[in-house]
Write a protein that holds these residues in place. Structure first.
Motif, PDB file in Angstrom:
ATOM      1  N   GLY A  54       9.518 -26.265  -4.499  1.00  8.14           N
ATOM      2  CA  GLY A  54       8.243 -26.569  -5.149  1.00  8.14           C
ATOM      3  C   GLY A  54       7.705 -25.404  -5.951  1.00  8.14           C
ATOM      4  N   GLU A  55       6.632 -25.705  -6.696  1.00 14.30           N
ATOM      5  CA  GLU A  55       5.965 -24.669  -7.478  1.00 14.30           C
ATOM      6  C   GLU A  55       5.188 -23.745  -6.546  1.00 14.30           C
ATOM      7  OE1 GLU A  55       3.446 -26.273 -10.498  1.00 14.30           O
ATOM      8  OE2 GLU A  55       4.913 -27.753 -11.101  1.00 14.30           O
ATOM      9  N   TYR A  56       5.077 -22.493  -6.951  1.00 12.76           N
ATOM     10  CA  TYR A  56       4.280 -21.547  -6.176  1.00 12.76           C
ATOM     11  C   TYR A  56       3.669 -20.510  -7.105  1.00 12.76           C
ATOM     12  CZ  TYR A  56       8.149 -18.241  -6.621  1.00 12.76           C
ATOM     13  OH  TYR A  56       9.103 -17.408  -7.120  1.00 12.76           O
ATOM     14  N   VAL A  57       2.613 -19.894  -6.608  1.00 13.91           N
ATOM     15  CA  VAL A  57       1.939 -18.808  -7.320  1.00 13.91           C
ATOM     16  C   VAL A  57       2.206 -17.537  -6.530  1.00 13.91           C
ATOM     17  CG1 VAL A  57      -0.298 -17.884  -8.036  1.00 13.91           C
ATOM     18  CG2 VAL A  57       0.145 -20.338  -8.186  1.00 13.91           C
ATOM     19  N   LEU A  58       2.578 -16.478  -7.219  1.00 10.44           N
ATOM     20  CA  LEU A  58       2.839 -15.188  -6.587  1.00 10.44           C
ATOM     21  C   LEU A  58       1.686 -14.244  -6.886  1.00 10.44           C
ATOM     22  CD1 LEU A  58       4.653 -13.066  -5.182  1.00 10.44           C
ATOM     23  CD2 LEU A  58       5.743 -12.690  -7.420  1.00 10.44           C
ATOM     24  N   GLU A  59       1.123 -13.653  -5.842  1.00  9.51           N
ATOM     25  CA  GLU A  59       0.064 -12.654  -5.988  1.00  9.51           C
ATOM     26  C   GLU A  59       0.518 -11.371  -5.289  1.00  9.51           C
ATOM     27  OE1 GLU A  59      -3.543 -14.163  -4.302  1.00  9.51           O
ATOM     28  OE2 GLU A  59      -3.556 -15.939  -5.595  1.00  9.51           O
ATOM     29  N   VAL A  60       0.571 -10.281  -6.029  1.00  7.93           N
ATOM     30  CA  VAL A  60       0.919  -8.982  -5.462  1.00  7.93           C
ATOM     31  C   VAL A  60      -0.299  -8.084  -5.641  1.00  7.93           C
ATOM     32  CG1 VAL A  60       2.444  -6.974  -5.595  1.00  7.93           C
ATOM     33  CG2 VAL A  60       3.363  -9.267  -6.017  1.00  7.93           C
ATOM     34  N   SER A  61      -0.789  -7.536  -4.536  1.00  6.36           N
ATOM     35  CA  SER A  61      -1.982  -6.691  -4.625  1.00  6.36           C
ATOM     36  C   SER A  61      -1.983  -5.644  -3.523  1.00  6.36           C
ATOM     37  CB  SER A  61      -3.246  -7.547  -4.546  1.00  6.36           C
ATOM     38  OG  SER A  61      -3.355  -8.148  -3.277  1.00  6.36           O
ATOM     39  N   SER A  62      -2.962  -4.762  -3.620  1.00 11.63           N
ATOM     40  CA  SER A  62      -3.169  -3.769  -2.568  1.00 11.63           C
ATOM     41  C   SER A  62      -4.211  -4.326  -1.609  1.00 11.63           C
ATOM     42  CB  SER A  62      -3.630  -2.444  -3.175  1.00 11.63           C
ATOM     43  OG  SER A  62      -4.861  -2.628  -3.836  1.00 11.63           O
ATOM     44  N   PRO A  63      -4.302  -3.777  -0.405  1.00  9.70           N
ATOM     45  CA  PRO A  63      -5.289  -4.287   0.546  1.00  9.70           C
ATOM     46  C   PRO A  63      -6.705  -4.017   0.053  1.00  9.70           C
ATOM     47  CG  PRO A  63      -4.065  -2.446   1.486  1.00  9.70           C
ATOM     48  CD  PRO A  63      -3.509  -2.695   0.127  1.00  9.70           C
ATOM     49  N   GLY A  64      -7.613  -4.871   0.417  1.00  7.69           N
ATOM     50  CA  GLY A  64      -9.003  -4.680   0.035  1.00  7.69           C
ATOM     51  C   GLY A  64      -9.651  -3.556   0.823  1.00  7.69           C
ATOM     52  N   ALA A  65     -10.796  -3.151   0.380  1.00  8.54           N
ATOM     53  CA  ALA A  65     -11.520  -2.066   1.032  1.00  8.54           C
ATOM     54  C   ALA A  65     -11.925  -2.424   2.450  1.00  8.54           C
ATOM     55  CB  ALA A  65     -12.750  -1.704   0.211  1.00  8.54           C
ATOM     56  N   ASP A  66     -12.055  -3.717   2.735  1.00  6.95           N
ATOM     57  CA  ASP A  66     -12.494  -4.125   4.064  1.00  6.95           C
ATOM     58  C   ASP A  66     -11.340  -4.472   5.003  1.00  6.95           C
ATOM     59  OD1 ASP A  66     -11.722  -6.401   2.716  1.00  6.95           O
ATOM     60  OD2 ASP A  66     -13.374  -7.629   3.474  1.00  6.95           O
ATOM     61  N   ARG A  67     -10.136  -4.085   4.626  1.00  7.75           N
ATOM     62  CA  ARG A  67      -8.978  -4.359   5.458  1.00  7.75           C
ATOM     63  C   ARG A  67      -9.105  -3.648   6.808  1.00  7.75           C
ATOM     64  NH1 ARG A  67      -3.723  -1.417   4.312  1.00  7.75           N
ATOM     65  NH2 ARG A  67      -5.091   0.332   4.549  1.00  7.75           N
ATOM     66  N   PRO A  68      -8.782  -4.332   7.895  1.00 12.05           N
ATOM     67  CA  PRO A  68      -8.840  -3.662   9.198  1.00 12.05           C
ATOM     68  C   PRO A  68      -7.784  -2.557   9.302  1.00 12.05           C
ATOM     69  CG  PRO A  68      -8.233  -5.994   9.438  1.00 12.05           C
ATOM     70  CD  PRO A  68      -8.392  -5.715   7.983  1.00 12.05           C
ATOM     71  N   ASP A 112       0.847  -1.185   0.000  1.00 12.79           N
ATOM     72  CA  ASP A 112       0.000   0.000   0.000  1.00 12.79           C
ATOM     73  C   ASP A 112       0.883   1.235   0.000  1.00 12.79           C
ATOM     74  OD1 ASP A 112      -2.377   1.390  -0.042  1.00 12.79           O
ATOM     75  OD2 ASP A 112      -2.928   0.958   2.025  1.00 12.79           O
ATOM     76  N   SER A 113       0.256   2.391  -0.224  1.00 10.84           N
ATOM     77  CA  SER A 113       0.967   3.667  -0.146  1.00 10.84           C
ATOM     78  C   SER A 113      -0.029   4.756   0.210  1.00 10.84           C
ATOM     79  CB  SER A 113       1.657   4.000  -1.478  1.00 10.84           C
ATOM     80  OG  SER A 113       0.722   4.496  -2.405  1.00 10.84           O
ATOM     81  N   GLU A 114       0.486   5.932   0.442  1.00  9.47           N
ATOM     82  CA  GLU A 114      -0.366   7.081   0.777  1.00  9.47           C
ATOM     83  C   GLU A 114      -1.403   7.348  -0.301  1.00  9.47           C
ATOM     84  OE1 GLU A 114      -0.343   8.841   3.659  1.00  9.47           O
ATOM     85  OE2 GLU A 114       1.231   7.510   4.357  1.00  9.47           O
ATOM     86  N   ASP A 115      -1.035   7.128  -1.564  1.00  9.67           N
ATOM     87  CA  ASP A 115      -1.911   7.422  -2.689  1.00  9.67           C
ATOM     88  C   ASP A 115      -2.580   6.181  -3.269  1.00  9.67           C
ATOM     89  OD1 ASP A 115      -1.157  10.147  -2.575  1.00  9.67           O
ATOM     90  OD2 ASP A 115       0.687   9.661  -3.650  1.00  9.67           O
ATOM     91  N   GLY A 116      -2.512   5.056  -2.546  1.00  8.93           N
ATOM     92  CA  GLY A 116      -3.038   3.811  -3.075  1.00  8.93           C
ATOM     93  C   GLY A 116      -2.023   3.178  -4.010  1.00  8.93           C
ATOM     94  N   VAL A 117      -2.406   2.067  -4.617  1.00  8.20           N
ATOM     95  CA  VAL A 117      -1.499   1.333  -5.488  1.00  8.20           C
ATOM     96  C   VAL A 117      -2.222   1.031  -6.796  1.00  8.20           C
ATOM     97  CG1 VAL A 117      -0.059  -0.721  -5.728  1.00  8.20           C
ATOM     98  CG2 VAL A 117      -0.430   0.264  -3.469  1.00  8.20           C
ATOM     99  N   GLU A 118      -1.596   1.384  -7.898  1.00 14.38           N
ATOM    100  CA  GLU A 118      -2.184   1.140  -9.208  1.00 14.38           C
ATOM    101  C   GLU A 118      -1.846  -0.270  -9.683  1.00 14.38           C
ATOM    102  OE1 GLU A 118      -1.045   4.167 -11.952  1.00 14.38           O
ATOM    103  OE2 GLU A 118      -1.985   5.759 -10.766  1.00 14.38           O
ATOM    104  N   LEU A 119      -2.672  -0.787 -10.567  1.00 12.23           N
ATOM    105  CA  LEU A 119      -2.497  -2.127 -11.105  1.00 12.23           C
ATOM    106  C   LEU A 119      -1.139  -2.288 -11.790  1.00 12.23           C
ATOM    107  CD1 LEU A 119      -3.787  -4.884 -11.545  1.00 12.23           C
ATOM    108  CD2 LEU A 119      -4.813  -3.987 -13.632  1.00 12.23           C
ATOM    109  N   ASP A 120      -0.709  -1.283 -12.546  1.00 11.09           N
ATOM    110  CA  ASP A 120       0.593  -1.357 -13.226  1.00 11.09           C
ATOM    111  C   ASP A 120       1.734  -1.470 -12.225  1.00 11.09           C
ATOM    112  OD1 ASP A 120      -0.621  -1.212 -15.689  1.00 11.09           O
ATOM    113  OD2 ASP A 120      -0.246   0.922 -15.979  1.00 11.09           O
ATOM    114  N   THR A 121       1.603  -0.776 -11.098  1.00 13.11           N
ATOM    115  CA  THR A 121       2.634  -0.845 -10.058  1.00 13.11           C
ATOM    116  C   THR A 121       2.705  -2.246  -9.480  1.00 13.11           C
ATOM    117  OG1 THR A 121       2.271   1.484  -9.539  1.00 13.11           O
ATOM    118  CG2 THR A 121       3.421   0.166  -7.882  1.00 13.11           C
TER     119      THR A 121
END
Length: 165
Positions: free
Chosen positions: A73-87, A43-52
């Motif tokens: 082993g094999e793994y899947v990598l997911e990079v995302s911003s926190p959801g709107a319902d994040r505490p 996350d960041s002060e201005d949110g995180v864009e999909l391209d980032t």
């Protein structure tokens, strides 16, 4: 995830995330069948864009390929911003939620929905909406008195940019 793996991943990923002026909010390793799943929340002060997120995902993937931090082993990598319902758990989360409506559960069990007006080192200044045409009231909540908090989704909320225009 073992503490050692968590510490190794955090040590590897923190500089990569910080280099893009982002905060590393969470690292989660889980299993999905035979594969591991590594979720990296930033996350960041201005949110995180999909391209980032996409660029950071490529950077993290390359760094993970050079190490054994995820094992063989094999793994899947997911990079995302926190959801709107994040505490809201960190001071910076409350700062980012300035002007937003939040639902707070206090340590005494009371719940309130209020707009975050100001944040300082000790707590929050809130504006509790009036009920049935009454004016909003000001309220103070110390961080020590907040058991849980999360931003409420407002579909008709004016964005800061709209208000400035």
């Amino acid at each position: 995830m073992s503490t050692t793996q968590s510490e190794r991943l955090r040590g590897l990923l923190e500089p990569l995330v910080s280099a893009r002026d982002l905060d590393l909010e969470e690292i989660e390793v889980s299993r999905a069948g035979r594969r591991g799943v590594l979720r990296v929340i930033v996350d960041s002060e201005d949110g995180v864009e999909l391209d980032t997120c996409a660029e950071l995902s490529r950077t993290i993937s390359a760094a993970l390929d050079e190490t054994d931090a995820m094992g063989d082993g094999e793994y899947v990598l997911e990079v995302s911003s926190p959801g709107a319902d994040r505490p809201l758990t960190e001071h910076r989360h409350y700062v980012r939620a300035l002007g937003r409506l939040a639902k707070l559960t206090l340590t005494d069990g009371d719940e309130l929905v209020a707009r975050i007006i100001a944040v300082d080192d000790e707590g929050l200044d809130l504006e509790v909406p009036g009920v049935k045409g009454r004016k909003p009231t000001a309220r103070r909540a110390a961080f020590a008195d907040i058991a849980r908090a999360r931003v409420e989704i407002e579909f008709n909320r004016k964005d800061k940019k709209e208000e400035e225009a």
